[in-house]
Design a protein around this motif. Structure first.
Motif, mmCIF file in Angstrom:
data_model
loop_
_atom_site.group_PDB
_atom_site.id
_atom_site.type_symbol
_atom_site.label_atom_id
_atom_site.label_comp_id
_atom_site.label_asym_id
_atom_site.label_seq_id
_atom_site.Cartn_x
_atom_site.Cartn_y
_atom_site.Cartn_z
ATOM 1 N N LEU A 1 0.859 -1.180 0.000
ATOM 2 C CA LEU A 1 0.000 0.000 0.000
ATOM 3 C C LEU A 1 0.896 1.231 0.000
ATOM 4 O O LEU A 1 1.762 1.382 0.877
ATOM 5 N N VAL A 2 0.689 2.117 -0.960
ATOM 6 C CA VAL A 2 1.427 3.377 -1.037
ATOM 7 C C VAL A 2 0.491 4.467 -0.520
ATOM 8 O O VAL A 2 -0.580 4.712 -1.101
ATOM 9 N N ALA A 3 0.861 5.115 0.593
ATOM 10 C CA ALA A 3 -0.005 6.090 1.253
ATOM 11 C C ALA A 3 0.665 7.457 1.287
ATOM 12 O O ALA A 3 1.845 7.566 1.624
ATOM 13 N N ALA A 4 -0.106 8.492 0.941
ATOM 14 C CA ALA A 4 0.422 9.858 1.015
ATOM 15 C C ALA A 4 0.913 10.166 2.420
ATOM 16 O O ALA A 4 1.913 10.848 2.607
ATOM 17 N N ASP A 5 0.214 9.655 3.423
ATOM 18 C CA ASP A 5 0.616 9.794 4.823
ATOM 19 C C ASP A 5 0.643 8.393 5.421
ATOM 20 O O ASP A 5 -0.396 7.724 5.480
ATOM 21 N N PRO A 6 1.808 7.894 5.837
ATOM 22 C CA PRO A 6 1.893 6.509 6.331
ATOM 23 C C PRO A 6 1.092 6.258 7.597
ATOM 24 O O PRO A 6 0.856 5.104 7.953
ATOM 25 N N ASP A 7 0.654 7.318 8.293
ATOM 26 C CA ASP A 7 -0.206 7.153 9.465
ATOM 27 C C ASP A 7 -1.685 7.271 9.099
ATOM 28 O O ASP A 7 -2.534 7.412 9.974
ATOM 29 N N SER A 8 -1.981 7.234 7.802
ATOM 30 C CA SER A 8 -3.354 7.403 7.324
ATOM 31 C C SER A 8 -4.334 6.501 8.073
ATOM 32 O O SER A 8 -4.027 5.356 8.395
ATOM 33 N N MET A 9 -5.529 7.056 8.337
ATOM 34 C CA MET A 9 -6.585 6.284 8.999
ATOM 35 C C MET A 9 -7.650 5.851 8.010
ATOM 36 O O MET A 9 -8.768 5.518 8.382
ATOM 37 N N SER A 10 -7.318 5.874 6.722
ATOM 38 C CA SER A 10 -8.274 5.445 5.701
ATOM 39 C C SER A 10 -8.618 3.970 5.900
ATOM 40 O O SER A 10 -7.869 3.214 6.536
ATOM 41 N N GLY A 11 -9.737 3.566 5.333
ATOM 42 C CA GLY A 11 -10.136 2.162 5.420
ATOM 43 C C GLY A 11 -9.096 1.243 4.803
ATOM 44 O O GLY A 11 -8.842 0.142 5.294
ATOM 45 N N LYS A 12 -8.462 1.699 3.720
ATOM 46 C CA LYS A 12 -7.426 0.891 3.071
ATOM 47 C C LYS A 12 -6.243 0.675 4.014
ATOM 48 O O LYS A 12 -5.712 -0.435 4.124
ATOM 49 N N ALA A 13 -5.833 1.744 4.692
ATOM 50 C CA ALA A 13 -4.681 1.632 5.598
ATOM 51 C C ALA A 13 -5.006 0.724 6.780
ATOM 52 O O ALA A 13 -4.166 -0.093 7.196
ATOM 53 N N ARG A 14 -6.205 0.872 7.336
ATOM 54 C CA ARG A 14 -6.577 0.021 8.477
ATOM 55 C C ARG A 14 -6.580 -1.450 8.082
ATOM 56 O O ARG A 14 -6.113 -2.313 8.828
ATOM 57 N N LYS A 15 -7.101 -1.749 6.891
ATOM 58 C CA LYS A 15 -7.161 -3.139 6.447
ATOM 59 C C LYS A 15 -5.756 -3.671 6.129
ATOM 60 O O LYS A 15 -5.437 -4.827 6.439
ATOM 61 N N ALA A 16 -4.908 -2.814 5.542
ATOM 62 C CA ALA A 16 -3.538 -3.241 5.239
ATOM 63 C C ALA A 16 -2.803 -3.610 6.513
ATOM 64 O O ALA A 16 -2.072 -4.611 6.556
ATOM 65 N N ARG A 17 -2.970 -2.799 7.564
ATOM 66 C CA ARG A 17 -2.302 -3.114 8.838
ATOM 67 C C ARG A 17 -2.819 -4.440 9.394
ATOM 68 O O ARG A 17 -2.050 -5.231 9.949
ATOM 69 N N ALA A 18 -4.117 -4.670 9.257
ATOM 70 C CA ALA A 18 -4.689 -5.921 9.770
ATOM 71 C C ALA A 18 -4.130 -7.128 9.027
ATOM 72 O O ALA A 18 -3.929 -8.193 9.621
ATOM 73 N N TYR A 19 -3.847 -6.974 7.731
ATOM 74 C CA TYR A 19 -3.328 -8.077 6.918
ATOM 75 C C TYR A 19 -1.803 -8.153 6.939
ATOM 76 O O TYR A 19 -1.219 -9.064 6.354
ATOM 77 N N GLY A 20 -1.138 -7.196 7.594
ATOM 78 C CA GLY A 20 0.314 -7.196 7.620
ATOM 79 C C GLY A 20 0.943 -6.769 6.307
ATOM 80 O O GLY A 20 2.084 -7.127 6.000
ATOM 81 N N ILE A 21 0.213 -5.993 5.506
ATOM 82 C CA ILE A 21 0.721 -5.505 4.218
ATOM 83 C C ILE A 21 1.552 -4.251 4.462
ATOM 84 O O ILE A 21 1.078 -3.319 5.127
#
Length: 413
Positions: free
Chosen positions: A373-393
């Motif tokens: 996942l490429v995020a403009a802000d690595p601390d993003s709270m977007s749904g994509k970021a939350r799911k990526a953290r849950a999957y270890g991506i």
């Protein structure tokens, strides 16, 4: 803070975008209270956690690292009603600010009264009081000789708007054009929303609260070394250091894993030295340490709070550590799925096209098959970021993606 007396409530909000209908949210709100003749009696502001990405951060300058400490809108709704009830709402571009406030209150299940009929827009009123001024807040303030330092900070903008209203009132003296609005405002019915006691959060709080993650690892009595605990810690370091940056969220994850593994601060420091040694041995494997490799070693040492001398010691060592995966071992392969989130320079489409040209496949959402996942802000709270953290991506910045892509292109993928 008593807001029951007659007066004005000057409002400013910063948002993730331009329209509530596009599911944009408030991320900062400020209220400055004035008495009927324009004297400031109180002010209040806070960042607001929108539980989504923050939109054009290059405009509002708010980081997810700060917002993650902030209350959600529902947690400040009671405080806001206490500030606004019975007062005339004022804003520069009132329709914008009220539209977002009414949307947010509606989401809480406690809609507020329609405030348009009793509100004052200092942008609209500039036609009467500052006919030669541009309609922007900065333009009006310049003509009225009002200081505006730090535009797009809600409290700074609210203070400037309050000063602008005070300027209008002084120009209208001895009469006040809004006496009837002051009376009408007291008659509007407001919902009863209890206050939660949430603490306001201002910009820069992450720098104040987020010390280096090592300082937050308990200084327990060290236990005997074992790879059962070291390997998962090394694996997380690989992922965290992938983009040569430790975000606030990643620092939290390292601290939490150390606690889960019962690692002491002394053990964590030892593991950091081991990790750096692994990097150094990998760099030396072909018989030469390039300037790029040396720069990476220095950067990793700094990120892990190790002294610069640790790099020299690691390069001088002949010990081959158990852990040799080394940060940077992660590589994208042709056909890998890559997801992008947040407002990126040039637009997300440019980045997706860059990924296609390198043989990667831009994907619309996070699944377990996504590699990065490429995020403009690595601390993003977007749904994509939350799911990526849950999957270890892994989550990396656009700059890191560019560097990884350049490296892959240089090596022929």
């Amino acid at each position: 803070m008593n807001s029951t007396q007659l007066g004005y409530a000057v409002i400013d909000v910063e948002t993730t975008g331009l329209r509530p209908s596009w599911h944009d949210r408030i991320i900062e709100v400020a209220v400055v209270l004035l008495d009927p003749i324009g004297h400031v009696t109180a002010e209040w502001s806070t960042l607001v956690n929108p539980e989504r990405d923050l939109g054009p951060q290059h405009i509002h300058g708010i980081t997810a690292a700060d917002v993650r400490h902030a209350p959600a809108f529902k947690d400040i709704a009671g405080t806001l009603t206490g500030l606004l009830q019975g007062r005339v709402p004022v804003a520069h571009n009132l329709r914008f600010d009220l539209g977002f406030l009414q949307y947010e209150f509606g989401r809480t299940g406690a809609p507020i009264p329609n405030l348009d009929a009793i509100g004052i827009c200092t942008m609209t009123e500039a036609v009467r009081f500052l006919p030669a001024a541009p309609r922007t807040l900065a333009g009006c303030c310049a003509v009225a000789d009002i200081s505006l330092d730090g535009h797009h900070d809600a409290l700074i903008d609210a203070r400037a708007t309050a000063a602008l209203l005070r300027h209008y009132l002084s120009l209208a003296r001895p009469d006040s054009p809004w006496t009837h609005l002051l009376r009408n405002a007291t008659a509007l019915p407001w919902p009863a929303i209890p206050r939660t006691g949430s603490t306001p959060v201002r910009r820069g709080v992450s720098a104040e609260r987020d010390t280096h993650f090592l300082a937050r690892i308990l200084d327990r009595l060290p236990r005997a070394s074992d790879t059962v605990r070291a390997d998962p810690y090394f694996a997380l370091l690989d992922q965290v250091l992938l983009d040569h940056h430790i975000s606030a969220t990643e620092a939290d994850a390292l601290t939490a894993l150390a606690a889960q593994l019962d690692l002491s601060r002394t053990e964590a420091i030892r593991l950091h030295h081991e990790y750096l040694n692994a990097l150094a041995q990998a760099a030396k494997a072909d018989g030469i340490v390039t300037p790029t490799e040396r720069h990476e070693l220095d950067l990793v040492a700094a990120l892990l709070d190790l002294p610069s001398a640790a790099v020299e010691a690691a390069l001088a060592s002949s010990h081959v550590p158990h852990h040799l995966s080394a940060a940077g071992g992660f590589r994208l392969q042709p056909g890998d799925l890559v997801v992008f989130t947040g407002e990126m320079a040039g637009g997300r489409e440019i980045w997706e096209e860059q990924a296609r040209q390198l043989g990667y496949v831009p994907h619309i959402g996070i699944t377990k098959r996504v590699r990065l996942l490429v995020a403009a802000d690595p601390d993003s709270m977007s749904g994509k970021a939350r799911k990526a953290r849950a999957y270890g991506i892994p989550i990396v910045t656009p700059d890191a993606f560019t560097r990884m892509s350049s490296s892959a292109a240089h090596q022929g993928l």
